[in-house]
Design a protein around this motif. Sequence first.
Motif, PDB file in Angstrom:
ATOM      1  N   VAL A  37       0.835  -1.211   0.000  1.00  0.00           N
ATOM      2  CA  VAL A  37       0.000   0.000   0.000  1.00  0.00           C
ATOM      3  C   VAL A  37       0.862   1.252   0.000  1.00  0.00           C
ATOM      4  O   VAL A  37       0.629   2.189  -0.786  1.00  0.00           O
ATOM      5  N   TYR A  38       1.888   1.275   0.843  1.00  0.00           N
ATOM      6  CA  TYR A  38       2.738   2.464   0.911  1.00  0.00           C
ATOM      7  C   TYR A  38       3.595   2.628  -0.345  1.00  0.00           C
ATOM      8  O   TYR A  38       3.874   3.758  -0.767  1.00  0.00           O
ATOM      9  N   ALA A  39       3.993   1.526  -0.956  1.00  0.00           N
ATOM     10  CA  ALA A  39       4.717   1.616  -2.228  1.00  0.00           C
ATOM     11  C   ALA A  39       3.832   2.268  -3.295  1.00  0.00           C
ATOM     12  O   ALA A  39       4.278   3.153  -4.048  1.00  0.00           O
ATOM     13  N   LYS A  40       2.599   1.834  -3.368  1.00  0.00           N
ATOM     14  CA  LYS A  40       1.654   2.373  -4.353  1.00  0.00           C
ATOM     15  C   LYS A  40       1.388   3.855  -4.095  1.00  0.00           C
ATOM     16  O   LYS A  40       1.319   4.660  -5.043  1.00  0.00           O
ATOM     17  N   ARG A  41       1.263   4.225  -2.857  1.00  0.00           N
ATOM     18  CA  ARG A  41       0.995   5.632  -2.541  1.00  0.00           C
ATOM     19  C   ARG A  41       2.192   6.524  -2.877  1.00  0.00           C
ATOM     20  O   ARG A  41       2.006   7.668  -3.301  1.00  0.00           O
ATOM     21  N   TRP A  42       3.403   6.002  -2.662  1.00  0.00           N
ATOM     22  CA  TRP A  42       4.588   6.837  -2.893  1.00  0.00           C
ATOM     23  C   TRP A  42       4.919   6.956  -4.377  1.00  0.00           C
ATOM     24  O   TRP A  42       5.356   8.010  -4.840  1.00  0.00           O
ATOM     25  N   GLN A  43       4.698   5.875  -5.112  1.00  0.00           N
ATOM     26  CA  GLN A  43       4.946   5.861  -6.561  1.00  0.00           C
ATOM     27  C   GLN A  43       3.709   5.295  -7.251  1.00  0.00           C
ATOM     28  O   GLN A  43       3.647   4.104  -7.580  1.00  0.00           O
ATOM     29  N   ALA A 259       3.306  -0.206  11.793  1.00  0.00           N
ATOM     30  CA  ALA A 259       3.758  -0.385  10.405  1.00  0.00           C
ATOM     31  C   ALA A 259       4.969   0.467  10.065  1.00  0.00           C
ATOM     32  O   ALA A 259       5.177   0.799   8.899  1.00  0.00           O
ATOM     33  N   ALA A 260       5.768   0.805  11.056  1.00  0.00           N
ATOM     34  CA  ALA A 260       6.956   1.622  10.770  1.00  0.00           C
ATOM     35  C   ALA A 260       7.877   0.917   9.777  1.00  0.00           C
ATOM     36  O   ALA A 260       8.273   1.488   8.751  1.00  0.00           O
ATOM     37  N   GLY A 261       8.225  -0.338  10.073  1.00  0.00           N
ATOM     38  CA  GLY A 261       9.097  -1.079   9.169  1.00  0.00           C
ATOM     39  C   GLY A 261       8.439  -1.394   7.839  1.00  0.00           C
ATOM     40  O   GLY A 261       9.100  -1.395   6.787  1.00  0.00           O
ATOM     41  N   ASP A 262       7.131  -1.648   7.867  1.00  0.00           N
ATOM     42  CA  ASP A 262       6.404  -1.948   6.630  1.00  0.00           C
ATOM     43  C   ASP A 262       6.402  -0.751   5.691  1.00  0.00           C
ATOM     44  O   ASP A 262       6.630  -0.888   4.480  1.00  0.00           O
ATOM     45  N   SER A 263       6.129   0.424   6.238  1.00  0.00           N
ATOM     46  CA  SER A 263       6.091   1.625   5.396  1.00  0.00           C
ATOM     47  C   SER A 263       7.489   1.946   4.881  1.00  0.00           C
ATOM     48  O   SER A 263       7.648   2.358   3.717  1.00  0.00           O
ATOM     49  N   PHE A 264       8.499   1.756   5.721  1.00  0.00           N
ATOM     50  CA  PHE A 264       9.880   1.975   5.276  1.00  0.00           C
ATOM     51  C   PHE A 264      10.183   1.085   4.080  1.00  0.00           C
ATOM     52  O   PHE A 264      10.688   1.543   3.044  1.00  0.00           O
ATOM     53  N   GLY A 266       8.137  -0.454   1.969  1.00  0.00           N
ATOM     54  CA  GLY A 266       7.352  -0.131   0.784  1.00  0.00           C
ATOM     55  C   GLY A 266       7.856   1.089   0.051  1.00  0.00           C
ATOM     56  O   GLY A 266       8.001   1.076  -1.188  1.00  0.00           O
ATOM     57  N   VAL A 267       8.155   2.142   0.787  1.00  0.00           N
ATOM     58  CA  VAL A 267       8.615   3.378   0.154  1.00  0.00           C
ATOM     59  C   VAL A 267      10.027   3.194  -0.398  1.00  0.00           C
ATOM     60  O   VAL A 267      10.342   3.675  -1.503  1.00  0.00           O
ATOM     61  N   TYR A 268      10.877   2.493   0.346  1.00  0.00           N
ATOM     62  CA  TYR A 268      12.238   2.258  -0.157  1.00  0.00           C
ATOM     63  C   TYR A 268      12.201   1.500  -1.483  1.00  0.00           C
ATOM     64  O   TYR A 268      12.853   1.903  -2.461  1.00  0.00           O
ATOM     65  N   LEU A 269      11.443   0.423  -1.528  1.00  0.00           N
ATOM     66  CA  LEU A 269      11.387  -0.378  -2.752  1.00  0.00           C
ATOM     67  C   LEU A 269      10.757   0.409  -3.903  1.00  0.00           C
ATOM     68  O   LEU A 269      11.208   0.315  -5.048  1.00  0.00           O
ATOM     69  N   ALA A 270       9.734   1.196  -3.599  1.00  0.00           N
ATOM     70  CA  ALA A 270       9.103   2.008  -4.640  1.00  0.00           C
ATOM     71  C   ALA A 270      10.091   3.021  -5.216  1.00  0.00           C
ATOM     72  O   ALA A 270      10.141   3.236  -6.438  1.00  0.00           O
ATOM     73  N   CYS A 271      10.872   3.632  -4.350  1.00  0.00           N
ATOM     74  CA  CYS A 271      11.871   4.601  -4.813  1.00  0.00           C
ATOM     75  C   CYS A 271      12.938   3.934  -5.668  1.00  0.00           C
ATOM     76  O   CYS A 271      13.357   4.476  -6.699  1.00  0.00           O
ATOM     77  N   ARG A 272      13.371   2.753  -5.261  1.00  0.00           N
ATOM     78  CA  ARG A 272      14.383   2.048  -6.049  1.00  0.00           C
ATOM     79  C   ARG A 272      13.816   1.633  -7.409  1.00  0.00           C
ATOM     80  O   ARG A 272      14.527   1.671  -8.421  1.00  0.00           O
ATOM     81  N   ALA A 281      16.401   7.030  -1.521  1.00  0.00           N
ATOM     82  CA  ALA A 281      15.337   6.078  -1.194  1.00  0.00           C
ATOM     83  C   ALA A 281      15.222   5.894   0.313  1.00  0.00           C
ATOM     84  O   ALA A 281      14.113   5.842   0.868  1.00  0.00           O
ATOM     85  N   ILE A 282      16.366   5.819   1.013  1.00  0.00           N
ATOM     86  CA  ILE A 282      16.338   5.675   2.474  1.00  0.00           C
ATOM     87  C   ILE A 282      15.767   6.927   3.128  1.00  0.00           C
ATOM     88  O   ILE A 282      14.958   6.846   4.070  1.00  0.00           O
ATOM     89  N   GLU A 283      16.161   8.090   2.657  1.00  0.00           N
ATOM     90  CA  GLU A 283      15.654   9.337   3.241  1.00  0.00           C
ATOM     91  C   GLU A 283      14.145   9.436   3.095  1.00  0.00           C
ATOM     92  O   GLU A 283      13.434   9.834   4.034  1.00  0.00           O
ATOM     93  N   GLN A 284      13.642   9.061   1.925  1.00  0.00           N
ATOM     94  CA  GLN A 284      12.198   9.127   1.707  1.00  0.00           C
ATOM     95  C   GLN A 284      11.476   8.060   2.534  1.00  0.00           C
ATOM     96  O   GLN A 284      10.420   8.324   3.124  1.00  0.00           O
ATOM     97  N   ALA A 285      12.047   6.860   2.604  1.00  0.00           N
ATOM     98  CA  ALA A 285      11.438   5.786   3.391  1.00  0.00           C
ATOM     99  C   ALA A 285      11.426   6.130   4.878  1.00  0.00           C
ATOM    100  O   ALA A 285      10.443   5.873   5.583  1.00  0.00           O
TER     101      ALA A 285
END
Length: 316
Positions: A37-43, A259-264, A266-272, A281-285
């Motif tokens: 979900v967080y990957a989809k929201r970020w990208q 969901a701290a680790g989950d959101s991290f 998702g956003v990290y993978l989406a950025c990559r 990617a880490i800064e955004q996650a």
Amino acid sequence: MRNPSLLAIGECMVELSVNSQNSLQHSFAGDTYNSLVYAKRWQPEIDCFFLSGIGQDMFSSMMTKHWQKHGIHSQFTLSSPEHNVGIYAIKNDPNGERQFDYWRKNSAATQLMSLIEQSDSESTWPHFDLVYFSGISLGILAEDDKSRFIDLIKRLRSKGSKIAFDPNYRPKMWTGKAHAIKWLEAAYGVSDIVLPGTEDHQDLLGHTGVEEIVSYCTKHQVSELVIKAGKQGVFAFENAQAVCHVPFTPAKVQRDTTAAGDSFAGVYLACRMANKDVQSAIEQASGAAGLVVQHQGAIVEHSIFDVFRQQFTQAL
């Protein structure tokens, strides 16, 4: 030109939580699903798919509709006529730390490998650019199914998918540390990107520093390693070479760490997947995770998250 595709594998459950009126409210959550979900929201341009087992019960129907609302595709999710979705209840202490009760034994998601084989659906799957799973994705499966699951990951990797894994170690899911280590190493051996926390490695393997984790993961040929080290920040390595260190920035308040680790992740993978460099990617996650812990529940309200994302990315 097709959109990049991300497949997450695991279990989504009914989440029961107590609201301010001391009544139960429900939602749907699970570690790899939350990340999706967080990957989809970020990208938003990423096509996000969830591979899991669900039932034919009322909550299963509500769940897939909930996924669609979040832009998550469910066509690869398989339905069991005999098993329902799992349920968990959550309560937070004053510091935002979590207490869980689970009703997930023999849930539909635990039958995933049998459902895949019975449906003979794997041959119809498209290519996925990235496949993501966790220690929980493995931990819920029967022992024979764990082996079959790792074989599935190997097949997806051999067809060109990049594989990402988060250990997300939960002691109650394993018969002991040796059991968990066996499958941790099997997962590391088939993964390109690994996102461990220092607590995972300290609890399981007695590793007391980042260097020991790097050495261990290098032995298992992990090419992209992102180590979440709590208040020490996040350390990244590629092929055992240090890439960056992003210091820890505490959230203004910490209401719920669910969901701290989950959101991290998702956003990290989406950025990559969007070709961002590792540090960005880490800064955004990290920024996304810092927002998520300030709100109750695994999935932050869409409008709140979107406003944050716009402000955060504009400031980069």
